[in-house]
Design a protein around this motif. Structure first.
Motif, mmCIF file in Angstrom:
data_model
loop_
_atom_site.group_PDB
_atom_site.id
_atom_site.type_symbol
_atom_site.label_atom_id
_atom_site.label_comp_id
_atom_site.label_asym_id
_atom_site.label_seq_id
_atom_site.Cartn_x
_atom_site.Cartn_y
_atom_site.Cartn_z
ATOM 1 N N SER A 1 0.812 -1.223 0.000
ATOM 2 C CA SER A 1 0.000 0.000 0.000
ATOM 3 C C SER A 1 0.841 1.267 0.000
ATOM 4 C CB SER A 1 -0.937 0.017 1.213
ATOM 5 O OG SER A 1 -0.184 0.058 2.421
ATOM 6 N N SER A 2 2.163 1.144 0.003
ATOM 7 C CA SER A 2 3.051 2.308 -0.012
ATOM 8 C C SER A 2 3.073 2.933 -1.404
ATOM 9 C CB SER A 2 4.470 1.876 0.369
ATOM 10 O OG SER A 2 5.003 1.015 -0.636
ATOM 11 N N GLY A 3 3.769 4.046 -1.534
ATOM 12 C CA GLY A 3 3.919 4.655 -2.845
ATOM 13 C C GLY A 3 4.595 3.703 -3.824
ATOM 14 N N ILE A 4 5.683 3.079 -3.380
ATOM 15 C CA ILE A 4 6.367 2.086 -4.204
ATOM 16 C C ILE A 4 5.429 0.927 -4.514
ATOM 17 C CG2 ILE A 4 8.145 0.287 -4.131
ATOM 18 C CD1 ILE A 4 9.492 2.829 -4.684
ATOM 19 N N GLY A 5 4.751 0.438 -3.488
ATOM 20 C CA GLY A 5 3.907 -0.747 -3.642
ATOM 21 C C GLY A 5 2.738 -0.534 -4.573
ATOM 22 N N THR A 6 2.038 0.592 -4.421
ATOM 23 C CA THR A 6 0.862 0.829 -5.262
ATOM 24 C C THR A 6 1.251 0.971 -6.729
ATOM 25 O OG1 THR A 6 0.983 3.205 -4.709
ATOM 26 C CG2 THR A 6 -0.557 1.839 -3.439
ATOM 27 N N PHE A 7 2.425 1.552 -6.985
ATOM 28 C CA PHE A 7 2.907 1.629 -8.355
ATOM 29 C C PHE A 7 3.322 0.254 -8.863
ATOM 30 C CE2 PHE A 7 6.370 1.742 -11.384
ATOM 31 C CZ PHE A 7 5.817 2.503 -12.401
ATOM 32 N N ALA A 8 4.090 -0.488 -8.048
ATOM 33 C CA ALA A 8 4.618 -1.782 -8.480
ATOM 34 C C ALA A 8 3.500 -2.762 -8.799
ATOM 35 C CB ALA A 8 5.540 -2.359 -7.402
ATOM 36 N N ILE A 9 2.446 -2.761 -8.001
ATOM 37 C CA ILE A 9 1.312 -3.648 -8.270
ATOM 38 C C ILE A 9 0.746 -3.365 -9.656
ATOM 39 C CG2 ILE A 9 -1.088 -4.174 -7.648
ATOM 40 C CD1 ILE A 9 -0.282 -3.678 -4.706
ATOM 41 N N GLN A 10 0.525 -2.095 -9.945
ATOM 42 C CA GLN A 10 -0.119 -1.733 -11.208
ATOM 43 C C GLN A 10 0.736 -2.066 -12.422
ATOM 44 O OE1 GLN A 10 -2.591 2.096 -11.107
ATOM 45 N NE2 GLN A 10 -1.125 2.428 -9.442
ATOM 46 N N ILE A 11 2.007 -1.698 -12.399
ATOM 47 C CA ILE A 11 2.839 -1.927 -13.578
ATOM 48 C C ILE A 11 3.088 -3.420 -13.762
ATOM 49 C CG2 ILE A 11 5.073 -1.627 -12.395
ATOM 50 C CD1 ILE A 11 4.187 -0.490 -15.994
ATOM 51 N N ALA A 12 3.251 -4.164 -12.671
ATOM 52 C CA ALA A 12 3.477 -5.604 -12.794
ATOM 53 C C ALA A 12 2.256 -6.305 -13.378
ATOM 54 C CB ALA A 12 3.832 -6.196 -11.426
ATOM 55 N N LYS A 13 1.073 -5.953 -12.908
ATOM 56 C CA LYS A 13 -0.143 -6.566 -13.451
ATOM 57 C C LYS A 13 -0.295 -6.244 -14.928
ATOM 58 C CE LYS A 13 -2.859 -8.738 -12.201
ATOM 59 N NZ LYS A 13 -2.888 -10.230 -12.283
ATOM 60 N N HIS A 14 0.000 -5.015 -15.292
ATOM 61 C CA HIS A 14 -0.089 -4.613 -16.695
ATOM 62 C C HIS A 14 0.825 -5.457 -17.578
ATOM 63 C CE1 HIS A 14 -0.181 -2.212 -20.312
ATOM 64 N NE2 HIS A 14 1.094 -1.886 -20.189
ATOM 65 N N LEU A 15 1.956 -5.889 -17.026
ATOM 66 C CA LEU A 15 2.945 -6.636 -17.798
ATOM 67 C C LEU A 15 2.798 -8.147 -17.658
ATOM 68 C CD1 LEU A 15 6.017 -4.318 -17.170
ATOM 69 C CD2 LEU A 15 4.633 -4.500 -19.246
ATOM 70 N N GLY A 16 1.686 -8.597 -17.098
ATOM 71 C CA GLY A 16 1.400 -10.030 -17.061
ATOM 72 C C GLY A 16 2.045 -10.787 -15.932
ATOM 73 N N ILE A 17 2.276 -10.121 -14.825
ATOM 74 C CA ILE A 17 2.894 -10.736 -13.646
ATOM 75 C C ILE A 17 1.808 -11.123 -12.645
ATOM 76 C CG2 ILE A 17 4.617 -10.413 -11.821
ATOM 77 C CD1 ILE A 17 5.708 -10.081 -14.725
ATOM 78 N N ARG A 18 1.973 -12.255 -11.971
ATOM 79 C CA ARG A 18 1.101 -12.603 -10.842
ATOM 80 C C ARG A 18 1.671 -11.923 -9.596
ATOM 81 N NH1 ARG A 18 -0.114 -18.269 -7.706
ATOM 82 N NH2 ARG A 18 -2.129 -17.655 -6.817
ATOM 83 N N VAL A 19 0.862 -11.091 -8.947
ATOM 84 C CA VAL A 19 1.355 -10.213 -7.891
ATOM 85 C C VAL A 19 0.864 -10.654 -6.514
ATOM 86 C CG1 VAL A 19 1.366 -7.857 -6.988
ATOM 87 C CG2 VAL A 19 1.507 -8.239 -9.455
ATOM 88 N N PHE A 20 1.818 -10.763 -5.580
ATOM 89 C CA PHE A 20 1.557 -10.988 -4.161
ATOM 90 C C PHE A 20 1.917 -9.687 -3.438
ATOM 91 C CE2 PHE A 20 2.073 -15.049 -5.982
ATOM 92 C CZ PHE A 20 1.634 -16.049 -5.116
ATOM 93 N N ALA A 21 1.127 -9.287 -2.458
ATOM 94 C CA ALA A 21 1.420 -8.055 -1.716
ATOM 95 C C ALA A 21 1.136 -8.256 -0.235
ATOM 96 C CB ALA A 21 0.584 -6.890 -2.251
#
Length: 325
Positions: free
Chosen positions: A149-169
């Motif tokens: 939920s941090s600034g880094i985290g909220t960005f990383a979730i979005q860009i990773a999902k866009h690029l076809g990554i399965r995301v754990f947070a």
């Protein structure tokens, strides 16, 4: 101009707005009339006297900003007076005017306001350089983000999902876990009530994840190694939990693991320019397409920088906190 000055190392109360001289513009630099700056954890560490700016950088805190160019150095070719930009900084963002090397500028992403664009440079450059350029995360792989939920985290979730990554947070409250889920995280783990290693293994059939982005440091090192898949990569970008730990290294050999760590601030101008160029090439189109959006939690006037730091250190926010000159 007005800038936030750190009178002496200490708590948020040491941040004071003062009238200071305008920064001088070098041949390969531009001067920005700032519309916004965004907070980063590094700012709070600098305020405590534990993270001094690099030699030659502004003494004022602030690692990213957005605004309008009001002057350009004689060797600058791409940018001109009047351009609206956002920028990766080595310091100086908490001010009305900011000098930036021309290689660290980005155009305002399509569909994003100039103000909200201040929330992107530091997180985009951090995540892209660590997770994608250095750890080579690719489509079809899995990524675990601590502090989703941090600034880094909220960005990383979005860009990773866009690029076809399965995301754990991971996150520490139901509100933050819900925010991670809404941004696209596939598996959301409450680190206060769950063992994230067990959950990762359960969700991956015992294989583990390919890449971990970690800002906790020492206390998580052993667990992170246990959570990685064969050929997994751990990237450490912070030590919020401490920098010292004891670890069993045997799984490094057994699973061919890689551990890396890096920051942005002390990199060379050439290295920063390369990262910024890669971000513009790969991330900016995703923002323009609406796949990655600015997540701004609250804005404060420059005069209330201390309150903004208090909010950041409370960890009550989701996404980014902005300062407005």
């Amino acid at each position: 101009m007005k800038a936030v000055v750190i009178k002496n190392p200490g708590g948020p109360e040491v941040l004071q707005v003062q009238e200071v001289e305008d920064p001088a513009v070098g041949d390969n630099e531009v001067l920005i009339q700032a519309e916004a700056s965004a907070l980063n954890r590094a700012d709070t560490i600098q305020r405590k006297g534990l993270y001094p700016p690099p030699k030659g950088a502004s003494p004022y805190p602030g690692l990213e900003c957005s605004g309008k160019i009001i002057a350009v150095g004689k060797s600058v070719t791409r940018w001109k007076v009047g351009d609206q930009v956002c920028a990766l900084l080595s310091g100086g963002g908490y001010a009305e005017k900011v000098v930036v090397p021309d290689g660290q500028l980005l155009p305002i992403p399509e569909g994003v306001s100039v103000r909200d664009a201040a929330s992107f440079p530091e997180v985009a450059c951090t995540v892209w350089s660590t997770v994608f350029m250095m750890s080579r995360l690719s489509s079809g792989e899995t990524l675990l983000i601590h502090g989703g939920s941090s600034g880094i985290g909220t960005f990383a979730i979005q860009i990773a999902k866009h690029l076809g990554i399965r995301v754990f947070a991971t996150a520490g409250t139901e509100e933050k876990l819900a925010a991670c889920k809404n941004l696209g995280a596939d598996v959301c783990i409450n680190y206060k009530s769950e063992d994230f290693v067990a959950r990762v293994m359960e969700e991956t059939g015992g294989n583990g994840v390919d890449v971990i982005l970690d800002n906790v440091g020492g206390p998580y090192l052993q667990k992170n190694l246990e959570s990685l898949a064969i050929d997994g990569r751990l990237f450490i970008i912070g030590f919020m939990g401490g920098a010292v730990t004891q670890v069993n290294l045997s799984c490094l050999l057994a699973k061919r693991l890689t551990i890396q760590a890096a920051g942005l601030r002390n990199r060379s101008l050439e290295n920063k320019a390369k990262i910024v160029a890669e971000v513009e090439k790969h991330v900016w189109p995703a923002i323009a397409a609406g796949k990655v959006k600015p997540i701004v939690y609250e804005t404060f006037p420059l005069s209330e920088a201390a309150d903004a730091h208090r909010m950041m250190e409370s960890s009550a926010h989701i996404g980014k906190i902005l300062l407005i000159p």
